[in-house]
Design an enzyme around this catalytic site. Structure first.
Site, PDB file in Angstrom:
ATOM      1  N   CYS A 137     -13.468   6.146   0.120  1.00  0.00           N
ATOM      2  CA  CYS A 137     -14.445   5.166  -0.390  1.00  0.00           C
ATOM      3  C   CYS A 137     -14.411   3.858   0.393  1.00  0.00           C
ATOM      4  O   CYS A 137     -15.169   2.938   0.083  1.00  0.00           O
ATOM      5  CB  CYS A 137     -14.232   4.908  -1.881  1.00  0.00           C
ATOM      6  SG  CYS A 137     -12.771   3.931  -2.276  1.00  0.00           S
ATOM      7  N   CYS A 197       1.874  -2.071   2.395  1.00  0.00           N
ATOM      8  CA  CYS A 197       1.970  -3.117   1.383  1.00  0.00           C
ATOM      9  C   CYS A 197       0.635  -3.123   0.630  1.00  0.00           C
ATOM     10  O   CYS A 197      -0.388  -3.537   1.175  1.00  0.00           O
ATOM     11  CB  CYS A 197       2.211  -4.439   2.110  1.00  0.00           C
ATOM     12  SG  CYS A 197       2.451  -5.836   1.026  1.00  0.00           S
TER      13      CYS A 197
END
Ligand code: FE
Length: 132
Positions: free
Chosen positions: A100, A120
């Site tokens: 997406c 992260c």
């Protein structure tokens, strides 16, 4: 190849709500040490909060001390896309969901073995489902 999910901005807003919209669709960052999954040590899978694609396994999660959920690799090589990000006066590598194109976070070359990488990732970009 992954089939991309494409929605209009209005559809994304309605689907995600304001916080997740800001992070996933506007490349926002949640404040360190505030995310739902930063301290999550349960076993299971982390899915994209935008589209439900599997992204990171708890098996690769570790405590980086950064304040965000950290993983040393994605669940599959084609689960995420990595892009050069020159914003905020830094050169970083942005990590997006391949399906997406939602913004997840960044990857840095200071992670543990076996990859040496630190993905992260914003908690708000993820949906965790514990192992049955
Ligand atoms: Fe996604």
């Amino acid at each position: 190849m992954t089939d991309k999910i494409q929605l209009t901005e209005e559809e994304w807003r309605a689907r995600l709500g304001p916080e997740r919209y800001h992070i996933l669709r506007q490349a926002g960052t949640e404040r360190a040490f505030t995310g739902e999954y930063e301290q999550n040590k349960a076993e299971g899978m982390y899915y994209c909060a935008g589209c439900g694609a599997p992204l990171f396994s708890s098996k690769t999660k570790y405590n980086s001390g950064s304040g965000w959920p950290s993983y040393y690799e994605p669940v599959a090589g084609d689960a995420v896309e990595e892009l050069r990000d020159g914003s905020h006066g830094m050169v970083r590598t942005e990590v997006r969901c391949a399906k997406c194109e939602g913004h997840l976070g960044h990857v840095f070359p200071d992670g543990p073995q076996p990859t040496g990488l630190r993905y992260c990732i914003n908690s708000a970009s993820l949906d965790f489902k514990p192992e049955e």
